[in-house]
Structures are given as structure tokens and as C-alpha cells.
Design a protein around this motif. Structure first.
Motif, PDB file in Angstrom:
ATOM      1  N   ALA C 142       0.779  -1.283  -0.103  1.00  0.00           N
ATOM      2  CA  ALA C 142       0.065   0.009   0.031  1.00  0.00           C
ATOM      3  C   ALA C 142       0.905   1.136  -0.113  1.00  0.00           C
ATOM      4  N   MET C 143       2.017   1.224   0.888  1.00  0.00           N
ATOM      5  CA  MET C 143       2.891   2.365   0.890  1.00  0.00           C
ATOM      6  C   MET C 143       3.392   2.782  -0.520  1.00  0.00           C
ATOM      7  N   ARG C 144       3.763   1.649  -1.113  1.00  0.00           N
ATOM      8  CA  ARG C 144       4.417   1.657  -2.486  1.00  0.00           C
ATOM      9  C   ARG C 144       3.579   2.264  -3.244  1.00  0.00           C
ATOM     10  N   THR C 145       2.300   1.509  -3.330  1.00  0.00           N
ATOM     11  CA  THR C 145       1.205   2.357  -4.233  1.00  0.00           C
ATOM     12  C   THR C 145       1.045   3.625  -4.137  1.00  0.00           C
ATOM     13  N   ALA C 146       0.951   4.048  -2.869  1.00  0.00           N
ATOM     14  CA  ALA C 146       0.594   5.433  -2.480  1.00  0.00           C
ATOM     15  C   ALA C 146       1.631   6.321  -3.113  1.00  0.00           C
ATOM     16  N   ALA C 147       3.061   5.904  -2.978  1.00  0.00           N
ATOM     17  CA  ALA C 147       4.083   6.924  -3.192  1.00  0.00           C
ATOM     18  C   ALA C 147       4.022   6.975  -4.786  1.00  0.00           C
ATOM     19  N   GLN C 148       3.674   5.566  -5.485  1.00  0.00           N
ATOM     20  CA  GLN C 148       3.580   5.490  -6.840  1.00  0.00           C
ATOM     21  C   GLN C 148       2.783   6.598  -7.537  1.00  0.00           C
ATOM     22  N   MET C 149       1.566   6.346  -6.915  1.00  0.00           N
ATOM     23  CA  MET C 149       0.250   6.900  -7.563  1.00  0.00           C
ATOM     24  C   MET C 149       0.356   8.468  -7.382  1.00  0.00           C
ATOM     25  N   VAL C 150       0.833   8.888  -6.207  1.00  0.00           N
ATOM     26  CA  VAL C 150       0.969  10.280  -5.928  1.00  0.00           C
ATOM     27  C   VAL C 150       2.139  10.909  -6.878  1.00  0.00           C
ATOM     28  N   SER C 151       3.216  10.048  -7.029  1.00  0.00           N
ATOM     29  CA  SER C 151       4.282  10.700  -7.960  1.00  0.00           C
ATOM     30  C   SER C 151       3.682  10.776  -9.360  1.00  0.00           C
ATOM     31  N   TYR C 152       3.079   9.736  -9.699  1.00  0.00           N
ATOM     32  CA  TYR C 152       2.527   9.912 -11.229  1.00  0.00           C
ATOM     33  C   TYR C 152       1.396  10.630 -11.499  1.00  0.00           C
ATOM     34  N   GLU C 153       0.935  11.038 -10.384  1.00  0.00           N
ATOM     35  CA  GLU C 153      -0.266  12.082 -10.669  1.00  0.00           C
ATOM     36  C   GLU C 153       0.395  13.151 -11.431  1.00  0.00           C
ATOM     37  N   VAL C 154       1.565  13.588 -11.236  1.00  0.00           N
ATOM     38  CA  VAL C 154       1.886  14.927 -11.608  1.00  0.00           C
ATOM     39  C   VAL C 154       2.225  14.897 -12.965  1.00  0.00           C
ATOM     40  N   PRO C 155       2.956  13.873 -13.505  1.00  0.00           N
ATOM     41  CA  PRO C 155       3.258  13.699 -15.006  1.00  0.00           C
ATOM     42  C   PRO C 155       1.775  13.822 -15.540  1.00  0.00           C
ATOM     43  N   THR C 156       1.106  13.005 -15.105  1.00  0.00           N
ATOM     44  CA  THR C 156      -0.253  12.710 -15.747  1.00  0.00           C
ATOM     45  C   THR C 156      -1.159  14.219 -15.577  1.00  0.00           C
ATOM     46  N   ILE C 157      -0.958  14.993 -14.837  1.00  0.00           N
ATOM     47  CA  ILE C 157      -1.667  16.085 -14.923  1.00  0.00           C
ATOM     48  C   ILE C 157      -1.224  17.172 -15.735  1.00  0.00           C
ATOM     49  N   MET C 158       0.116  16.964 -15.947  1.00  0.00           N
ATOM     50  CA  MET C 158       0.875  17.930 -16.776  1.00  0.00           C
ATOM     51  C   MET C 158       0.459  17.611 -18.033  1.00  0.00           C
ATOM     52  N   ALA C 159       0.519  16.196 -18.401  1.00  0.00           N
ATOM     53  CA  ALA C 159       0.165  15.802 -19.829  1.00  0.00           C
ATOM     54  C   ALA C 159      -1.349  16.101 -20.130  1.00  0.00           C
ATOM     55  N   VAL C 160      -2.303  16.098 -19.191  1.00  0.00           N
ATOM     56  CA  VAL C 160      -3.559  16.409 -19.459  1.00  0.00           C
ATOM     57  C   VAL C 160      -3.840  18.097 -19.585  1.00  0.00           C
ATOM     58  N   LEU C 161      -2.893  18.683 -18.672  1.00  0.00           N
ATOM     59  CA  LEU C 161      -2.947  20.167 -19.034  1.00  0.00           C
ATOM     60  C   LEU C 161      -2.547  20.333 -20.145  1.00  0.00           C
ATOM     61  N   SER C 162      -1.460  19.912 -20.792  1.00  0.00           N
ATOM     62  CA  SER C 162      -0.922  20.196 -21.937  1.00  0.00           C
ATOM     63  C   SER C 162      -1.946  20.260 -23.132  1.00  0.00           C
TER      64      SER C 162
END
Lengths: 111, 167, 337, 391
Positions: C142-162
């Protein structure tokens, strides 16, 4: 009288939201005052900030000033995020130094 | 009763109920998850107040960010499972009595005050207005918040890495 | 006001649920078939006749019969609640997906922003499940998942914002509508991915990020079997586990559909006016989504799993800087042309 | 910077290469066989399930001996002299009823060693590999086609015949002993030596065999030894029947066994050789050893009749090893030493007789030879035969 009460209850207005805000605020204060764990105190602060936000939004909804309340709430949220990040970094530092995050035991003035 | 009224009461109860649960919960992780419900309830109340953008931001930042940070903080500063997560509560009784009184007083004040309420038509969406405001009248606070965030991130990173060096 | 919107509310909001359930049954079968074909096998063949099409039903039947086990030391309420929160979060996000020109759950202005916000609940539900299980594998996963998802939210949001700065709206229906027509370079459909060279990079970033967000291979660290048993799902059994699987597949579909909307024209037909219309629109939309899902499966059976540090390195040192640079370049391109 | 771009490019390239490979396999043909519907063709020599064509089986027990895990269990019964069991497909005469032929496929390790020694090629692996079962007992395959009643009947006949043969031999032996005692006063002391000489002659010279019988006190014991010999040398059965003829009363039983077991024929002579000398001595020994005492005397009485039968057998039999045990029985002491040799060298009949010689002298007196002593008097011999067979 009764009808009025029902009427009042069935149409949530500004007062209702403000009351919820007030309750949240009091609960937040209670948390901050009673808990000795730094993280719990942080959570209490988040509650207080939320109650403030709720008030801003409620006023913004029910008064002539329209979107300024929203913006203030937005800034508050951003501030809360920054605050949480820094606060947790501090908590981690405290934990590394004192091996506890009980606020009563972190009473040294000198590092 | 309208659906929105019901929803209002439901989410108010959710908000206040889980907040009270936080006060009496011994377990810090349970408290954190109760905080999640509170935050979600508040977000729902925002939606009822036609603040959709703020509601989404609330979920994104509070639930998706701060709460996870807090949980990480909990996991990193305690060593694992349930038993270690108990937190001390001091002065619970006097404080809760006093705070109940304070809350009663505040509610009394709120109820007896006549607020200048202007019933406006339901807005079609706040996002255009918010964007315009942000980039016109509020451009300075917007920029300053940006700088603040940057500084906060750098500061947090610095502190976190410093911890590593000390070890 | 189309005929779809005049349906009773309950039916109206159930439409994505039906789609998800049918899709999940299909995707589970498809996943196994793809795995089989890629490994020169046949996959499930026996249940239901042609190519074992009823395999998922058999699996479902089995899962329903299974005992529902809750560990004695688990935090009971959170343990029970987590799978439902996870599915609710996945499902709620479908509200703003324009399935066809005639159907969209909620036509709100903040569309994609709401979607990104509500999917962050997934992270919380994963932590909830992992912690409530009171099991070290679950917690670590769970901790790994949380770290992973929080981290990857940033590039996802940036790509979507683009994409959003090109499209000019957060409403996914508007984004889709502006991709109608057939005039990019005269022969290509008017999709966003063909409109701006940097959007191609944005798509690559987006795709890598959604792989990580829906924890698919090569980013399936939360469930890395060899180290963590099954991550946060370790203690779950029967229908609760099935809820997780359903949520995971729903998440996969959601993000694939989001990719289809943002880059591949949503429900627009690839042939301009040909084969257009609400029903065809729905078909094309699901078709595009399923192709992305297929690529995810294809990658799953090709690439090995990343290590945790590699995962974080990829996100913070490569994808995030790249997505920021890309964002600026896209903004420049939009200003100049 | 340039380096990291290069690295990134290489990563992308390798990812696409890998995905190209997998997509090719995705569209490529599958290697799966839909097993219950389609099956692979087994190679010709595939080892799967054992099968026995029981019509061709002569009960020689070679497969059971070859089996390293003892998964084959065969039990045979001698057929009566007047019963013709027919021939196998490759022309061998069948002489044994196969009352039991059981293969435990749960034990079988598919080494295929049992199929090579089979003289009639009746045991072989068939291409059937789907015989898993929930019950282990179902993996024990029974091939014998005799009904239980038939088996009982056959066994009874064999038992009677064996008994009769025994009696005959005993009578013969007695007669010879009587003769011998009259004729050779000088011999008694030199028994061992005589023993050696005689066996050798027995092998090489059929004619001598005849003479020896007179000495054959040990005949009763031979019944047992004979079966063992039977296994190793099926083909030599012929000679024995001839011997059977000569034996009056009890002789019958022995001949019966003799037919089935050619090898036994030889054994008898050997024993016979040693016996003459012993005949005299044995009685004496008999006294000392209660159990044995009985057997020997009995044999002595019968001796005369047996003389005839034994010579006949002597001629053809290569496998003398088996014979030795037979003699041992008559002479308690020999029983132990001889059997051991018998086992190790079935084909080397020659050597065995030599050992036989030594035994008679002291051995008899000292070692009661549990097994032999008991058997000798009794009418059990036929049963004992079976036991030996299964060894």
C-alpha cells in the motif's frame, strides 16, 4: 412555531453552513488542545482551515460578493498544502532527533 | 423535502460525525481516515454551495495530497501496526466541555444574527469567472502563492534531505 | 435534451456501470487470451465453447462462492470499506466521460479536473486496504502504491494540462467536439494528437503515467508477486477481492478512455462523416479505448517490472521535467500558430 | 546530457523491439494441443502401460525377476501330465497354469527391462498413458484369465501329483539304500568323494545317472528343488518324463513335477550321488537329529523305485544349481550351503555338484536344516515347489 422550524430546517441557508463551520472549528480546536501527537495536532489544524474555507464559500454563495470567496478558499487550500508539506518535514526532523513526536517531550529550547 | 436538502443533512452529519470520531479515536490512523470522510463531506458541501472547482480542488489537494502526506508521516514516525499507533489524549473532559460551550455560544450568535443574504441565481459554473479573476485582479496573490509553494517545496525537500545527511 | 437524458435518473447513472461490468468480463478474458497468444498458447479454451468466452463468468461464479475471510486483527470497518471506496472512486470518475455524442453522465465544466481529483481517492483506498489488513505485505504494498500514484499524478496532470491548453476547455465533451472533422493535413482526422507535434510527446508521457497509475506492468509494484505476495490485496478473498479487480479494470478503462478523448478524438469516427452518429460514436469510442487497453496488455506481457528506485527515478527525474518542458513548448506552439 | 538522451533513445528502441517480438508471437500460430480433443502421436518405442498377452505366457517368471521394483507378481501351477496347455505363438510348449499374473502399475517405473527377457514376447508396453485413477488398487492390473475355481482345481491336481511323485522317489531311494548298503561296505566312509565324482558324471554321461539313482536317498527333498530348476530351463522338460515312468508308487508325484521342470531332473542325480555313501551314514545322523531322522529313513525306504526315474532326468539338464538344493533337503546339512550357490549360478550346474559333495559328510549331522527336515516327511512338497518358483 413548529412549522417555522420545519421550514427553517428544510431550506438550508447561510446559517446552516456557518453552524457546520463553527462546529468543525470547535472540534479542530479540541483536537489541537487535547492531543499530544504532532500529527494529530496537524489534523486539527486542517479541520480548522476547512471550517474557515466553508465559511468563505458559504458567504460567497449567499451574498453579493460572488467569486472572491472562492479565490480566498483556493489560496487557503494551497497554503494548507504548503503548510502540511513543511510541517511534515519538520515532524520527520523532530522524530529523527527525539525519536518521538509527543509534543510534551519536545521541550528543549536548545537543539 | 428536496433531494439537495437531504444531501445537505447527510453530508453535514458525515462531516461533523467523523470529526467527532477523530476527537475520541485512540488510533491515529483511524483518525486520519475519519479526516478523509470529513474532507469529503466538506467537499460535498462545497458542491452544494455551487463551488465545484473548489470542491474538486479540495479532493485533489486535501484527500489526494495532504491526507496521504499525513498518512505517510504516521507510517514513518511510528513503527508499523495498530499497537504503536495509539495516541495520548490529555484534558479531554475539560476541553470538550469548554469547547461545547464555545460552540453553543457561536451557534447562538449565528442564529440570532441577521445576515444580509442575497439569493442569486444558480451560477452556470465558476471556472471561467475564477480564471478571469485569477489572471486579472488576483494576479499578484496568484503569483505570490506560486512562489510560496515553490519555496515550501524546496524547504521541505531540504529538510528531508538534511535528515538523510544526519543519519 | 436527447432521449437518453430523459431516462429516469437511476437508469441514467447506471449506464456506465453496465458498460464497466461488461467490459470487465470481456477484459479479463481478453487479458488471458492476449497472454496466451503472446506466449504461443491459446489461453482459456474450454468454458462456453468458442475460445472459452465464458471463462470470466465461470471465474465470477467461483469468486461468489468463495469464503469471505477477514483477518482477526484487521481493522474491520476499513477492511470492508476499502474495496467499495476504490470501486466508487473509479466509477464516480466515469461521470464526466463522454461515451457518445448523446450520453455523458454529467456535463460539468470542470470535467477532467474532477476526474483527476476523484481518482486520487484510489490512492487513499489502497492505503486503507493495506493498513486495515494488518499485514506487512499489505502495508508495504500500500505504501508503495501510494508513493507511486502520488508521484505519477504529476506527469499525468501535466500531460492532461498540455491537452487542455490546446483544447481550451476542461469539459471533455467540448474537447471531443472540437476534434470533429477531417482536415488536419487534408487527410488525417482532426484529432489532437495530429495537431501538435509536442502532443505526441505528451501522449507518451500520459500513457506511461496511466500505466503507473493503474498499476499495470511494468509498474505493478504494489502487487509484485515475487516480493509482496499480492500487495494490498493479500488478505482479501472472494467478492471483496473481485471488487478490487473490478476497480482496477475500471480504472484501466477509465484512463484509456481519457486518453482516447484527449488524444484520439473521443467518439469521433476516424473517417470523418462516415459511420458517424451516437451509436457509431459509442462504438468508435470504446474501440479506441479498447485499443489502448490492448496496448497495456501487450506491454504487460512484454516488459519486466521496474524496481522501486527505478520507478521513482523515471517519474521524478525524467517524466516530470520532460512534461514541464513539453508543457511550455506546447504553450509556445499554441501562441505562435 | 547527450549520454542520457542516448540512453533514453536506447530504452525506447529496446522497448519497441521487445514489443515487436511479442506482437509477432501474438499473431503467430500457437503450439498448444487441445489435449483431450487432440493428442500428440507417441513415438514408436514410447513406454507407457504394460500389457501381457496371457495366451502366450509360459509362466517362466523372467519378467518378474528382471523387474527392479518388483511390480510383477506371477504364480504358476504345474499342469498335470495329461493336460495339454497348447503352444505359444512362437511355438513354445506351455506347461504351467498361470494362476496369477499381476502388474502393479503404481510401482512400475517404465524401465522396460521386463520386456526383453520374455522368451515369447508376450509382455510389452502399449501406447496407452491415460490410466490415472483415484484408487491405487485400480492400478493393479490382473492378466491371468483363469477363474478362481479353475485355479483351485489345478492346484489340487498339482498337489496330488507332487505327493505321488514324492512317494515314488522315497520308495526308490529306500530300495537303493538297501542295495547300496549290501553292495558297498567299503564305501560308507568315502561318501563325500563319491559325491563329487558322481555329479560330474551325471552331467556328462546320462548312462551313469541311472546307476546313481540307487544312491538317491534324498529324493523326497528333491521335489522342492526341482521347481526352481524348472524356471531357468524350460526346454529340458523332456528328459524328466522318462524318469517318471520307472517310479512305481510314489514316483508319480515326482514325475509330475519333473515334466514341468526339466532342470529338476538333474538335481536328482546329484543328490543321488552323495546319497549312497550317506545312506548308510544318514540313518545314523538321523538319530542324532530328531526332526531329520524321520525324513531320511523315509527316503531310504523308497530308494529302489527311484533309481529309474532319476537317470532319465540326468541327461538333459544344464541348470544343476537348482538340483543341489534338492539334495540338500534330503541331507539336512546341505540345505543351507547349496541353495546359496544355486541362486547365484543358475546356468553353471556343473560347479554346484562339487559343493554338494562336501556337504553331506559333516553338514548333515550338524545342521538340522529347518526347512528341509520338515518338508521331507510330509506330503507338502508340491506346495513348496510353488514357493520356490516365485523366488
Amino acid at each position: 412555531m413548529e412549522n417555522e422550524l420545519i421550514q427553517w430546517l428544510s431550506q438550508p441557508g447561510l446559517t446552516h453552513y456557518l453552524m457546520i463551520g463553527a462546529l468543525l472549528f470547535c472540534i479542530g480546536i479540541t483536537l489541537v488542545l487535547t492531543r499530544r501527537n504532532v500529527i494529530m495536532i496537524l489534523m486539527g489544524i486542517e479541520l480548522i482551515l476547512n471550517s474557515v474555507n466553508l465559511n468563505f464559500i458559504a458567504f460567497s454563495r449567499f451574498s453579493v460578493i460572488t467569486l472572491d470567496g472562492h479565490l480566498t478558499a483556493l489560496f487557503l487550500i494551497i497554503l494548507a498544502a504548503a503548510e502540511a508539506a513543511v510541517a511534515l518535514a519538520i515532524v520527520l526532523n523532530i522524530y529523527n532527533r527525539f525519536k518521538t513526536i509527543d509534543i510534551d517531550e519536545i521541550s528543549l529550547l536548545k537543539g | 423535502m428536496e433531494l439537495t436538502t437531504l444531501l445537505f443533512y447527510f453530508f453535514s452529519l458525515l462531516t461533523i460525525g467523523s470529526a467527532i470520531f477523530m476527537v475520541f479515536s485512540k488510533n491515529i490512523v483511524h483518525a486520519a481516515f475519519a479526516l478523509m470522510f470529513t474532507l469529503l463531506g466538506v467537499a460535498a458541501l462545497y458542491v452544494l454551495l455551487f463551488a465545484d472547482f473548489i470542491a474538486a480542488t479540495q479532493i485533489l489537494v486535501y484527500v489526494g495530497g495532504i491526507l496521504i502526506l499525513i498518512l505517510f508521516g504516521v507510517m514513518l514516525t511510528t513503527k508499523g501496526f495498530t499497537d504503536n499507533l495509539k495516541t495520548l489524549t490529555t484534558n479531554l473532559r475539560p476541553v470538550s466541555v469548554v469547547m461545547t460551550l464555545v460552540a453553543a455560544g457561536m451557534i447562538y450568535v449565528l442564529l440570532t444574527t441577521t445576515w444580509p443574504v442575497a439569493e442569486i441565481a444558480e451560477p452556470e459554473g465558476t471556472i471561467t469567472g475564477l480564471g478571469t479573476l485569477l489572471l486579472k485582479e488576483y494576479i499578484l496573490p496568484f503569483q505570490v502563492t506560486g512562489v510560496l509553494l515553490l519555496v515550501a517545496i524546496i524547504g521541505a525537500l531540504l529538510m528531508a534531505t538534511k535528515v538523510k545527511h544526519q543519519q | 435534451m436527447t432521449w437518453l437524458e430523459s431516462l429516469p435518473l437511476a437508469v441514467f447513472v447506471m449506464i456506465p456501470l453496465v458498460i464497466i461490468l461488461i467490459y470487465a468480463l470481456f477484459a479479463i478474458w481478453m487479458e488471458r487470451k492476449v497472454a496466451g497468444f503472446i506466449q504461443d498458447r491459446l489461453g482459456p479454451m474450454r468454458v462456453g465453447g468458442w475460445h472459452g468466452w465464458a471463462q470470466s463468468f465461470a471465474d465470477l461464479l467461483k469468486l461468489i462462492q468463495k469464503e469471505d475471510i477477514i483477518p482477526a486483527e484487521a481493522s474491520k470497518f476499513l477492511f470492508r470499506f476499502a474495496p467499495f471506496l476504490m470501486f466508487a472512486a473509479s466509477y464516480a470518475a466515469f461521470a464526466v466521460i463522454p461515451f457518445s455524442s448523446a450520453y455523458m453522465g454529467s456535463n460539468i465544466d470542470i470535467g477532467v479536473f474532477y476526474l483527476l481529483a476523484i481518482t486520487s481517492l484510489l490512492t487513499i483506498s489502497v492505503i486503507m486496504a493495506g493498513w486495515a489488513s494488518n499485514n506487512k505485505w499489505s502495508l508495504l504494498g500500500a505504501m508503495r502504491t501510494a508513493a507511486q500514484m502520488v508521484s505519477y499524478e504529476v506527469p499525468t496532470i501535466m500531460a492532461v494540462l498540455s491537452v487542455i491548453i490546446v483544447a481550451g476547455s476542461l469539459n471533455l465533451m467540448t474537447v471531443t467536439e472540437m476534434q470533429s472533422g477531417n482536415d488536419t493535413l487534408g487527410f488525417l482526422p482532426n484529432w489532437l494528437i495530429f495537431q501538435n507535434p509536442f502532443l505526441l510527446v505528451a501522449f507518451v508521457i500520459f500513457f506511461i503515467s496511466i500505466l503507473a497509475e493503474s498499476h499495470r506492468v511494468p509498474f505493478d509494484l504494489p502487487e509484485s508477486e515475487s516480493e509482496l505476495v499480492a500487495g494490498f490485496q493479500t488478505e482479501y478473498s472472494g467478492m471483496r477481492w473481485a471488487m478490487f479487480m473490478l476497480a482496477e479494470y475500471a480504472d484501466m478503462l477509465l484512463l484509456s478512455l481519457l486518453g482516447a478523448v484527449l488524444f484520439f478524438g473521443g467518439w469521433n469516427s476516424p473517417f470523418g462523416g462516415f459511420m458517424d452518429g451516437p451509436i457509431w460514436g459509442f462504438f468508435w469510442f470504446m474501440f479506441k479505448g479498447m485499443i489502448l487497453v490492448f496496448v497495456m496488455m501487450w506491454i504487460r506481457w512484454t516488459l519486466p517490472r521496474y524496481r522501486v528506485d527505478q520507478l521513482m527515478y523515471l517519474c521524478w527525474s525524467i517524466l516530470i521535467p520532460l512534461s514541464f518542458i513539453n508543457f511550455v513548448l506546447i504553450a509556445l506552439w499554441e501562441m505562435l500558430f | 546530457m547527450v549520454h542520457s538522451f542516448k540512453q533514453g533513445w536506447q530504452t525506447l528502441k529496446s522497448i519497441f523491439t521487445g514489443m515487436g517480438i511479442t506482437i509477432r508471437h501474438f499473431f503467430g500460430p500457437s503450439v498448444t494441443l487441445q489435449y483431450p480433443d487432440e493428442r500428440d502421436v507417441l513415438p514408436k518405442l514410447a513406454r507407457s502401460k504394460l500389457f501381457v498377452n496371457i495366451d502366450d505366457c509360459i509362466g517362466c517368471n523372467l519378467c518378474a525377476r528382471a523387474c527392479p521394483v518388483n511390480c510383477i507378481d506371477i504364480e504358476t501351477v504345474k499342469a498335470g501330465a495329461d493336460v495339454d496347455l497348447g503352444k505359444t505363438s512362437n511355438g513354445s510348449q506351455k506347461r504351467l497354469w498361470i494362476s496369477r499374473f499381476v502388474i502393479d502399475m503404481a510401482k512400475c517405473m517404465y524401465c522396460d527391462l521386463c520386456t526383453y527377457p520374455c522368451p515369447t514376447d508376450c509382455i510389452y508396453m502399449v501406447q496407452e498413458y491415460e490410466y490415472s485413477d483415484f484408487n491405487r488398487d485400480n492400478l493393479v492390473y490382473k492378466f491371468s484369465n483363469l477363474t478362481p475355481e479353475k485355479i483351485a482345481e489345478v492346484k489340487e491336481t498339482a498337489r496330488i501329483e507332487a505327493e505321488e511323485a514324492e512317494k515314488k522317489k522315497a520308495e526308490e531311494a529306500a530300495a537303493k539304500a538297501a542295495r547300496a548298503s549290501k553292495a558297498s561296505d567299503s564305501r560308507p566312509s568315502s561318501v563325500p568323494g563319491a559325491a563329487r565324482g558322481i555329479p560330474g558324471s551325471a552331467k556328462g554321461i546320462p548312462g551313469k545317472a541311472k546307476g546313481i539313482p540307487g544312491a538317491s536317498k534324498g529324493v523326497p527333498g528333491k521335489a522342492q528343488g526341482i521347481p526352481g530348476a524348472a524356471k531357468s530351463i524350460p526346454g529340458k522338460a523332456k528328459g524328466i518324463p522318462g524318469a517318471a515312468k520307472g517310479v512305481p508308487g510314489k514316483a508319480k508325484s515326482i514325475p509330475g513335477t519333473a515334466k514341468g521342470v526339466p532342470g529338476a531332473a538333474k538335481s536328482v542325480p546329484t543328490a543321488a550321488k552323495g546319497v549312497p555313501g550317506k545312506a548308510k551314514g544318514v540313518p545314523g545322523a538321523a538319530k542324532g537329529v530328531p526332526g531329520k531322522a524321520k525324513s531320511v529313513p523315509t527316503a531310504a525306504k523308497n530308494v529302489p523305485g527311484k533309481a529309474k526315474s532319476i537317470p532319465g532326468t540326468a541327461k538333459g539338464v544344464p541348470g544343476k544349481a537348482k538340483s543341489v538344493p534338492t539334495s540338500a533337503k534330503s541331507v539336512p546339512g546341505k540345505a543351507k550351503s547349496v541353495p546359496g550357490t544355486a541362486k547365484s549360478v543358475p546356468g553353471k550346474a556343473k560347479g554346484v555338484p562339487g559343493k554338494a559333495k562336501g556337504v553331506p559328510g559333516g553338514g548333515a549331522a550338524k545342521v538340522p536344516g529347518k526347512s528341509t527336515a520338515k518338508q521331507v516327511p510330509g506330503k507338502k512338497p508340491p506346495k513348496e515347489n510353488k514357493d520356490n518358483n516365485t523366488d
